[in-house]
Write a protein that holds these residues in place. Structure first.
Motif, mmCIF file in Angstrom:
data_model
loop_
_atom_site.group_PDB
_atom_site.id
_atom_site.type_symbol
_atom_site.label_atom_id
_atom_site.label_comp_id
_atom_site.label_asym_id
_atom_site.label_seq_id
_atom_site.Cartn_x
_atom_site.Cartn_y
_atom_site.Cartn_z
ATOM 1 N N LEU A 95 50.500 34.199 109.131
ATOM 2 C CA LEU A 95 51.732 34.752 109.193
ATOM 3 C C LEU A 95 51.975 35.322 110.350
ATOM 4 O O LEU A 95 53.035 35.305 111.063
ATOM 5 C CB LEU A 95 51.878 35.376 107.875
ATOM 6 N N MET A 129 61.168 29.712 107.422
ATOM 7 C CA MET A 129 60.306 30.788 107.226
ATOM 8 C C MET A 129 61.156 31.924 106.951
ATOM 9 O O MET A 129 62.330 32.428 107.594
ATOM 10 C CB MET A 129 59.183 31.063 108.356
ATOM 11 N N VAL A 149 59.958 30.795 101.356
ATOM 12 C CA VAL A 149 59.936 29.817 102.213
ATOM 13 C C VAL A 149 60.173 28.594 101.720
ATOM 14 O O VAL A 149 60.067 28.244 100.352
ATOM 15 C CB VAL A 149 58.397 29.659 102.900
ATOM 16 N N TRP A 184 54.531 35.114 102.467
ATOM 17 C CA TRP A 184 55.151 34.475 103.468
ATOM 18 C C TRP A 184 55.308 35.476 104.600
ATOM 19 O O TRP A 184 55.692 35.041 105.815
ATOM 20 C CB TRP A 184 56.273 33.779 103.136
#
Length: 366
Positions: free
Chosen positions: A35, A200, A209, A344
């Motif tokens: 990430l 995202m 997401v 995320w």
């Protein structure tokens, strides 16, 4: 088959106490690194071409001056694996006891075998009751919903007038969502895959997401670039800037169900030897069975229909749909989306958040 879409939504809405058990610490640590890399990756602007040959391999269901509509879904070529098995199990657990009961009542079974018939009916009935109890108790119906008694297909609609992208998915996979076109991230790497579009959290500002696997599997990476360029030019420059695609009917013709099994194979076969061709020929009965299961699955599902506000979006005097946020879901789902935001979003994305909030993702709570 909507396994990937269901799995993504299920993981995103897990209860906080189950997250560590399901994903594990190692997975979370590795995902945090990826990430962080995604945050640093620079996305090319949408007005920059990526291919000189825009082309869509479809299937395209609508193409006009307002919107482009295509099929999406990540595992369409596996749809049909569950259907034959489910039909056999339902037949065995439901039809056999009914036949036995009808035979006794109608007198088709001789009296000398009546006891054995009644015993058999009792055994089958007990097994049937036990099966259906476990079926609902342990939620065995979930895999069935991936390809039976659900949406016939997943749809993605690109509205160039409103600069929005709409995804039509079942409720158990996140439902219908509206995302901004200018926040899109295209992923077009790897043969044998579909064009993946992503939204995202670091771009949308939402704690979840959104992924969409668009169109058919590609045989080469160039086909993915051509597909993305087709969509990009349509949205940025209009329908006259791309070759007009073939618009497909939504009627579930049986030959449409054979296509997903062979998507992306032609470039491989073209450069392969006779052994590869022979292997595919020997596997053709399996492809036919899977295609038949795919077709039955289509017949046992219903055609998705867009909400009215999305159907009218882009027309003169009609309202523009709102972008989907976590608050659009029920309060419990909204809470879980915020608490699972660290799936995320890197934990240290907010330098001003206290350490305990960084660990839980609670800095995303409204």
């Amino acid at each position: 088959m909507y396994f990937f879409e269901w799995m993504l939504w299920w993981g995103t809405t897990l209860a906080e106490e189950r997250k560590d058990k399901v994903f594990g610490k190692d997975f979370m640590d590795e995902s945090q690194e990826s990430l962080k890399a995604a945050l640093e990756e620079e996305q090319p602007p949408l007005d920059r071409p990526v291919s000189e040959h825009p082309h869509s391999r479809g299937p395209v269901y609508a193409f006009n001056d307002t919107y482009l509509e295509m099929r999406c879904g990540s595992l369409e070529h596996y749809r049909g694996l569950i259907t034959p098995l489910v039909l056999v199990v339902l037949y065995a657990t439901s039809i056999f006891p009914i036949w036995g009961i009808v035979g006794v009542v109608a007198g088709f079974i001789p009296s000398r075998t009546l006891f054995g018939a009644l015993l058999g009916i009792g055994v089958f009935s007990t097994l049937t009751i036990a099966f259906w109890y476990c079926f609902f108790k342990f939620k065995f119906y979930i895999p069935i919903r991936w390809e039976l008694f659900t949406h016939r297909r997943l749809l993605i609609r690109f509205n160039r007038k409103t600069k929005q992208v709409h995804l039509h998915r079942p409720k158990y996979a996140g439902g219908v969502v509206t995302m901004p076109w200018d926040k899109i991230i295209p992923i077009h790497e790897g043969a044998g895959t579909r064009l993946v579009l992503a939204w995202m959290p670091h771009r949308t500002g939402q704690p979840f997401v959104t992924f969409a696997a668009v169109g058919k599997r590609a045989g080469t990476a160039k086909e993915l670039l051509d597909e993305w360029e087709f969509i990009r030019r349509y949205m940025e420059e209009g329908p006259e800037s791309v070759p007009k695609p073939r618009v497909r009917s939504k009627i579930p013709w049986p030959w449409y169900s054979l296509e997903p099994q062979f998507e992306g194979l032609w470039p491989i076969l073209r450069h392969g030897g006779w052994k590869l061709w022979l292997g595919k020929l020997l596997m053709s009965p399996a492809f036919l069975i899977l295609g038949a299961g795919h077709w039955v699955s289509q017949l046992l599902c219903w055609e998705p229909r867009w909400p009215k506000v999305i159907r009218e979006a882009g027309q003169p005097g009609k309202p523009t749909p709102e972008f989907t946020t976590a608050e659009d879901y029920d309060p419990e789902t909204c809470r879980r989306l915020y608490l699972n935001a660290d799936l995320w979003v890197p934990k240290d994305h907010d330098a001003d958040a206290p350490a305990e909030e960084e660990e839980s993702g609670s800095q995303w709570l409204p």
